[in-house]
Structure formats: structure tokens, C-alpha cells
Design a protein around this motif. Structure first.
Motif, PDB file in Angstrom:
ATOM      1  N   UNK A 295      35.020  45.014  38.728  1.00 39.07           N
ATOM      2  CA  UNK A 295      34.310  44.071  38.542  1.00 39.07           C
ATOM      3  C   UNK A 295      35.944  42.727  39.395  1.00 39.07           C
ATOM      4  N   UNK A 296      36.483  43.020  37.871  1.00 33.85           N
ATOM      5  CA  UNK A 296      37.203  42.162  37.685  1.00 33.85           C
ATOM      6  C   UNK A 296      38.427  41.874  39.019  1.00 33.85           C
ATOM      7  N   UNK A 299      36.435  40.187  42.136  1.00 33.89           N
ATOM      8  CA  UNK A 299      36.436  39.140  41.343  1.00 33.89           C
ATOM      9  C   UNK A 299      37.325  38.231  41.717  1.00 33.89           C
ATOM     10  N   UNK A 302      37.881  38.213  45.167  1.00 32.55           N
ATOM     11  CA  UNK A 302      37.168  36.413  45.894  1.00 32.55           C
ATOM     12  C   UNK A 302      37.665  35.419  45.691  1.00 32.55           C
ATOM     13  N   UNK A 303      38.787  34.982  44.938  1.00 32.36           N
ATOM     14  CA  UNK A 303      38.908  33.583  44.636  1.00 32.36           C
ATOM     15  C   UNK A 303      40.128  33.722  45.470  1.00 32.36           C
ATOM     16  N   UNK A 306      38.582  32.883  48.832  1.00 35.13           N
ATOM     17  CA  UNK A 306      38.148  31.155  49.176  1.00 35.13           C
ATOM     18  C   UNK A 306      39.424  30.365  48.703  1.00 35.13           C
ATOM     19  N   UNK A 315      41.695  27.878  42.956  1.00 33.29           N
ATOM     20  CA  UNK A 315      40.958  29.550  43.551  1.00 33.29           C
ATOM     21  C   UNK A 315      42.459  30.375  43.567  1.00 33.29           C
ATOM     22  N   UNK A 322      43.860  36.781  37.628  1.00 36.34           N
ATOM     23  CA  UNK A 322      42.136  37.394  37.418  1.00 36.34           C
ATOM     24  C   UNK A 322      42.940  38.670  38.576  1.00 36.34           C
ATOM     25  N   UNK A 325      45.391  40.111  35.476  1.00 33.00           N
ATOM     26  CA  UNK A 325      44.976  40.850  34.412  1.00 33.00           C
ATOM     27  C   UNK A 325      44.556  41.819  34.797  1.00 33.00           C
ATOM     28  N   UNK A 326      44.103  41.849  35.959  1.00 31.48           N
ATOM     29  CA  UNK A 326      43.081  43.790  35.531  1.00 31.48           C
ATOM     30  C   UNK A 326      43.744  44.622  36.060  1.00 31.48           C
TER      31      UNK A 326
ATOM     32  N   UNK B  13      36.679  36.888  33.141  1.00 31.07           N
ATOM     33  CA  UNK B  13      37.562  37.299  34.190  1.00 31.07           C
ATOM     34  C   UNK B  13      35.996  37.023  35.141  1.00 31.07           C
ATOM     35  N   UNK B  14      34.826  37.933  34.252  1.00 27.99           N
ATOM     36  CA  UNK B  14      33.410  38.426  35.083  1.00 27.99           C
ATOM     37  C   UNK B  14      32.758  37.003  35.433  1.00 27.99           C
ATOM     38  N   UNK B  16      34.185  33.831  35.601  1.00 29.41           N
ATOM     39  CA  UNK B  16      35.055  33.563  36.700  1.00 29.41           C
ATOM     40  C   UNK B  16      34.482  33.630  37.851  1.00 29.41           C
ATOM     41  N   UNK B  17      34.401  35.179  37.951  1.00 32.40           N
ATOM     42  CA  UNK B  17      34.304  35.402  39.296  1.00 32.40           C
ATOM     43  C   UNK B  17      32.193  35.105  39.792  1.00 32.40           C
ATOM     44  N   UNK B  20      32.145  30.954  40.472  1.00 32.91           N
ATOM     45  CA  UNK B  20      32.468  30.817  41.333  1.00 32.91           C
ATOM     46  C   UNK B  20      31.531  31.352  42.806  1.00 32.91           C
TER      47      UNK B  20
END
Lengths: 505, 130
Positions: A295-296, A299, A302-303, A306, A315, A322, A325-326, B13-14, B16-17, B20
Motif C-alpha cells: 500500500x505504501x 501510494x 502515485x505521488x 503526480x 510530490x 515514501x 521507506x517502504x 505514508x498511508x 499521505x497517500x 493526496x
């Protein structure tokens, strides 16, 4: 009054003697011939009989025999004619107690009577004494038999296999449980086999040595071993033995065996089910961890998308961080999983436990300082160079120390002066105790219970839930123990005890 | 005025996701990092929708959801659960709490298991908020 029977065929003598004896205080019953004498004897049951020897019909010898037949204890005094030695001897042969010569003198008669009475009394006493003795022997025999039966039952119904030998190690007792364990029948073993035929060689040798009194050992302490049964199966047992002694001299041995098959089977099953449960929890926990990481990563991408599409560097940077980190979380998870699933033997090498503890403090120092946690080192100087697995010790301490700092970090009560103490203690029996305590968050019992067993994390996304499982595994591989004491709001103390080997040098 | 959506998750992180996705789709995002502060913010800000995680320190999503659905003033606030925990695990723990003496509460409108695609999340939010 004492009763006596007087038999004589001469009426004058009968009358005179009767009168004389009555005057002496006897209760005299008289009879004029042998046949009537016997009738009177049976009726009156006197202790003493005086009979003439020469009588028509049944003579004195016949009377004597008959009376002795009727009651052997009766004292029979024979009156003989002067010089009739032959008859006197005959009478003595048949158990006459005394004889007196005719003419009967009062003095001789009273001496004979007194002697007869004494003999009779002595015989009665002897008889009573003998009867009493027999009764006592009988009672004692019954008691011995009762006790012996009790002991036989005890041995028979014992849950332990019991095998006893004489001093030549020949088997003399072999109970039903022993039969279940060894498989041989009592007929095949008792008086047939030697301890060495039934027991493993080392057990038989130990018993032999103990019988000989070597090293003054009389008891062989419980130990686990394996015996070979009649069918050739190897059966795990617990064994103990002892030397039987009588007056300080060894007379035999007893060996006790406990069948461990069922226990071993249950242990194996328990281990298996524990492992299955652990795998189940691991998979569930792992799935959760991986889902969060994915999920991280989604995400993050996705950022980044963008950021690229809209040319927004903010972003882009956030998304990229992110993702990084993951990736880090992935690597932690994989490393923890690896060290948890990997079976490994500790590698003992010379090391300084206090030095390892100090290194760990240095490693968590920054983490602690950032969070206003004071580190306290309390090392036992008597710990020198020992043989341990320094990598295990290092990882265990690092895990527990960073947990302790986290426990302070998660505590919302910021009025506390947070403190983490690492203490080392040199215990006896070659054990080093590491005590890691903090005054942070603490845990309730429910959490403390789940600590080592499940894929459980109180740290939300920060924890993999594997740290303490790994820690416990490392400690157990090192034959050590870990315990935790915790109070919510007060803090937590982990106590780790790890044994070391003595340096060979 | 754009609709307010509160994201409750302990994982930054979740948050922020989700934040956004919300911003990109024209909503006003709010953030809380655990159940406790989430509840405070719900009461203060009256969001139109809550995107709620399940496993969090200091009041889990299981408890927060139960409090929302049993409070008169809050029970109509729409909730999307977004969690690494499977839906049936979440429902099982709700059932256990109900059996333990709690009130019967409705299932969440939408239950999403992590990971989700941003488009999927956006679609669900649009659908729930009408």
C-alpha cells in the motif's frame, strides 16, 4: 483341693492309702481294678494317678498305657512289689513318672506325689509357654506375610517398571510395568537373566560398580536413557537405581524405569502443533505486513506519478521518500523473517559480554538522545572473557534495548525522566544475566502474554511483530531464558539469562 | 464548499497517500494518527466521510467504528475502512464485541483491503459521498 485317682485291687491298702492321702488334703477317688480305674479317670480327670502294678484283669502297665493315651500329661505313679525292677523299668518306659515300693510308706508316697505335682506343673507351664510361643510365631508369620503381600502388591501396582537383582545381578523381581517396557515375560527374566542381559551396558556397569561400593555411590540419580526391548525397539526411559543393603552389606540392586514414550510423543505433537500455529500466525502477520508495505509503495508511486505529470517536485520528493521507506520496511521484514526461520546453532567463541553490552548502548545512543531517554550502564566487573555466541548476545541486546527506548518514546507522559538501564550480573553456574529495564509505557498482562508467541506488534506500522520472536529464538538456541515484568505506565523489565562455557585456556 | 474527509491511520505514508487522492479529487482532507485523536476530530470537525484504519495504537479502528455507530450524533457519518486486516477478521471482532454485550452495529459501507489503487480509492469515495 487337688484330685488324685488311686487304683488298687487290695481293699485294705486302698482304704488305708485313701485315708492317709485325704488327711494330707487330697481329694481322693479310688478304684478297685484297672477297668473301673479308667472309667473313674475319664469321669474325674485327675492330674495324678497312683496305681498298683499287679492287678487281676487290667494290670498297672495297661492302666498306665491307657491313661497316657487318654491324657499324656497325666502323672502316673506306679506301686510295685519289693524288688520288682523289671516291671519298674517297663513302667518307666511307658511314661510312668515315678514308682514306689510296697509296703507303701507315707513319706515315700508324699515325696513321689510332690515330685509328680512339680513335674505336672512344669509340664503345664512348658505347654502354656509353647502354646504362647506358637501363637506368637503364628501372629508374626501372618504379619510378615501381610507386609510381604503388601510389598508385593506395591511393586506389582507401581507405575514405574521395577527390576530388582540379587548381589550377583541376577534378576529376582520384575513387575508388570517392567514387562510392558522391556517386553520379556517374568518367566523369561526372573532367575534367568542378569541385569546386563536386560539393561543397557552402561546401566548394568553402574549398578555393578555401585554394588562393589565404588566411589561410595549407593543411589543412581534419575537420568534419561534408552533401553532395547525384546522386540528390538529403542524405548526412551527415565532410570534411577539404588543398592539394597542389609547390615551395611550390599545384597542386591533395584532399578526403576519410567516409560517416556507417551511423554515424548506428546512433546513431539505439542512442538508440531506449536510450530504449525506459529507458521499460521506468521503467514497471517506476514500478509498484513506485506499488504501495508505494498500500500505504501502504491501510494509512493502515485505521488511520484503526480509529481512527474504535474511537474510538482514536492510530490515527487514525498512519493520517492515514501517508496524508499517502504523498501526499508520490506528489508526489515525479510531480515527478521530470515533470522526467525533459520535454524542455527550458537557459535561459541571467546568474548566479553560487558563489551558487547557497551557496543549495543553505543548503537542505541543516538536513538535514545533524540527522544530524551537517558541510558544507564550497570555492568558487573566480575564478568571476564567467556565462551558465548557474541552475535546472538549482540542481537538479543540490541532488540531489547531499542524496544526499551521505543517504550519510552511511545509513552505520552512526557513529565517522566525517561531512563533505560542495561545491567549485567554474573550468576553462579556459569550464567550471565542481562537485565534491560525502562520506565516507559509498560504493558498490561494481555499484551505481555502475547509478546513472544505471536506476530504481534504494539508499534503499529513501525514493528514487524517479529523482533521478540527472533529474540526469544536466539536465547533458546543459546539454552537461555527470557522473562518479562511489566506494569502499564510504570515500565518494563526484560530478564535474559544466558549460560556460557568456560574458556578452554 | 468541498466535502471534508478525515483520514485516521497511524501510518504517515498511508495518510499521505489518502490525503493526496482526496486533494487530487477536490475534497478537503483532515488527518488523525490514532483512534483517540480521530474521535476528537470527528466531534470537532463533523467530517462527511471517515477513511479508517483498523490496527492502530490507542484505540483501534474496531473500537472507534463501534463508538461512531452507537453515538446518536455520529452514527450517520459515512465510513470507509481501509486496512491490511481482512474484512472477515474485522467483522469477526465486531461480532465478538456484540456478543460480549455490545449493541448490534451495521457493517461499514465500504471495506477496502490494502493495498488499493488510487483510482479505486477515488471511485469509492465519490460513490459513497454521492
Amino acid at each position: 483341693m487337688e484330685k488324685l485317682l488311686l487304683i488298687d485291687d487290695e481293699p485294705d491298702i486302698l482304704r488305708v492309702l485313701s485315708m492317709s492321702l485325704k488327711a494330707d488334703g487330697y481329694d481322693v477317688v479310688s478304684a478297685p481294678n484297672g477297668t473301673e480305674g479308667i472309667v473313674a479317670f475319664e469321669k474325674e480327670k485327675p492330674d495324678i494317678v497312683i496305681t498298683d502294678i499287679k492287678m487281676p484283669g487290667m494290670d498297672g502297665i495297661e492302666v498306665l498305657k491307657k491313661i497316657k493315651d487318654l491324657n499324656v500329661d497325666t502323672e502316673v505313679i506306679i506301686i510295685t512289689g519289693h524288688g520288682d525292677i523289671e516291671n519298674a523299668i517297663e513302667a518307666l518306659k511307658h511314661g510312668a513318672s515315678d514308682f514306689i515300693n510296697k509296703p507303701v510308706r507315707d513319706e515315700a508316697l508324699s515325696i513321689a506325689l510332690r515330685r509328680a505335682r512339680e513335674k505336672f506343673d512344669i509340664r503345664q507351664q512348658l505347654k502354656e509357654y509353647t502354646t504362647d510361643l506358637e501363637r506368637k510365631v503364628d501372629e508374626a508369620t501372618r504379619e510378615v506375610r501381610r507386609r510381604s503381600n503388601f510389598q508385593i502388591n506395591l511393586i506389582r501396582s507401581s507405575n514405574d517398571g521395577i527390576v530388582a537383582t540379587d548381589k550377583n545381578l541376577k534378576i529376582v523381581i520384575y513387575n508388570p510395568i517392567a514387562r510392558q517396557i522391556f517386553g520379556y515375560t517374568p518367566a523369561e527374566t526372573i532367575n534367568k537373566m542378569q541385569a546386563g542381559d536386560l539393561f543397557p551396558a552402561e546401566l548394568a556397569a553402574d549398578l555393578q560398580a555401585a554394588l562393589r561400593g565404588e566411589n561410595n555411590i549407593k543411589n543412581l540419580a534419575w537420568r534419561e536413557t534408552t533401553i532395547a526391548s525384546k522386540d528390538g525397539d529403542n524405548i526412551p526411559v527415565r532410570f534411577s537405581g539404588t543398592i539394597l543393603q542389609e547390615s551395611e552389606r550390599p545384597v542386591g540392586t533395584v532399578a526403576f524405569f519410567q516409560d517416556l514414550r507417551e511423554i515424548k510423543r506428546l512433546e513431539k505433537e505439542l512442538l508440531k502443533s506449536e510450530r504449525l500455529a506459529a507458521i499460521g500466525q506468521t503467514v497471517a502477520g506476514l500478509a498484513h505486513g506485506i499488504k501495508n508495505i505494498l500500500h505504501g509503495l502504491k501510494g509512493g508511486s502515485y505521488l511520484v506519478d503526480i509529481g512527474i505529470n504535474k511537474n510538482e517536485s514536492d510530490k515527487l520528493k514525498k512519493g520517492w521518500d515514501m517508496i524508499k521507506r517502504n523498501i526499508g520496511r520490506t528489508s526489515n521484514l525479510v531480515m527478521d523473517l530470515l533470522s526467525y526461520s533459520k535454524e542455527r546453532e550458537p557459535e561459541f567463541e571467546a568474548c566479553l559480554p560487558n563489551q558487547i553490552a557497551d557496543d549495543v548502548c553505543t548503537l542505541v545512543h543516538d536513538q535514545a538522545r533524540e527522544n530524551n531517554v537517558k541510558l544507564v550502564k550497570d555492568f558487573d566487573d566480575s564478568i571476564g572473557e567467556v565462551l558465548m555466541d557474541p552475535n546472538s548476545v549482540h542481537e538479543v541486546l540490541l532488540n531489547l534495548m531499542s524496544n526499551a527506548v521505543d517504550a519510552c518514546l511511545f509513552d505520552e507522559d512526557t513529565s517522566k525522566n525517561f531512563r533505560v538501564v542495561l545491567k549485567t550480573i554474573h550468576e553462579k553456574d556459569n550464567i550471565i544475566q542481562f537485565e534491560i529495564s525502562d520506565n516507559g509505557l509498560g504493558m498490561d498482562k494481555a499484551v505481555a502474554k502475547k509478546l513472544f508467541t505471536s506476530f504481534f506488534s504494539t508499534k503499529g506500522h513501525r514493528g514487524t511483530g517479529l523482533g521478540l520472536m527472533v529474540t526469544r529464538k536466539l536465547i533458546e538456541e543459546h539454552k537461555g531464558t527470557i522473562n518479562v515484568n511489566s506494569k502499564p505506565g510504570k515500565g518494563t523489565t526484560f530478564i535474559v539469562r544466558m549460560p556460557y562455557k568456560l574458556s578452554e585456556t | 464548499m468541498s466535502k471534508k474527509v478525515l483520514v485516521v491511520d497511524d501510518d504517515a505514508d498511508v495518510r499521505l497517500f489518502s490525503v493526496t487522492v482526496l486533494e487530487e479529487n477536490g475534497y478537503t482532507p483532515l488527518e488523525a494518527e490514532d483512534g483517540e485523536s480521530g474521535l476528537k476530530m470527528i466531534k470537532a470537525e463533523k467530517p462527511d466521510l471517515i477513511i479508517l484504519d483498523v490496527l492502530m495504537p490507542r484505540q483501534s479502528g474496531v473500537r472507534l467504528y463501534r463508538e461512531l455507530k452507537t453515538a446518536k450524533a455520529l452514527k450517520d457519518v459515512k465510513v470507509i475502512i481501509l486496512s491490511g486486516i481482512a474484512k472477515k477478521t474485522f467483522l469477526r471482532s465486531q461480532k465478538a464485541l456484540t456478543e460480549f454485550g455490545g449493541a448490534q452495529i451495521p457493517e461499514p459501507e465500504i471495506y477496502l483491503e490494502k493495498p488499493v489503487e488510487p483510482d479505486e480509492l477515488a471511485d469509492v469515495i465519490k460513490k459513497v459521498l454521492g
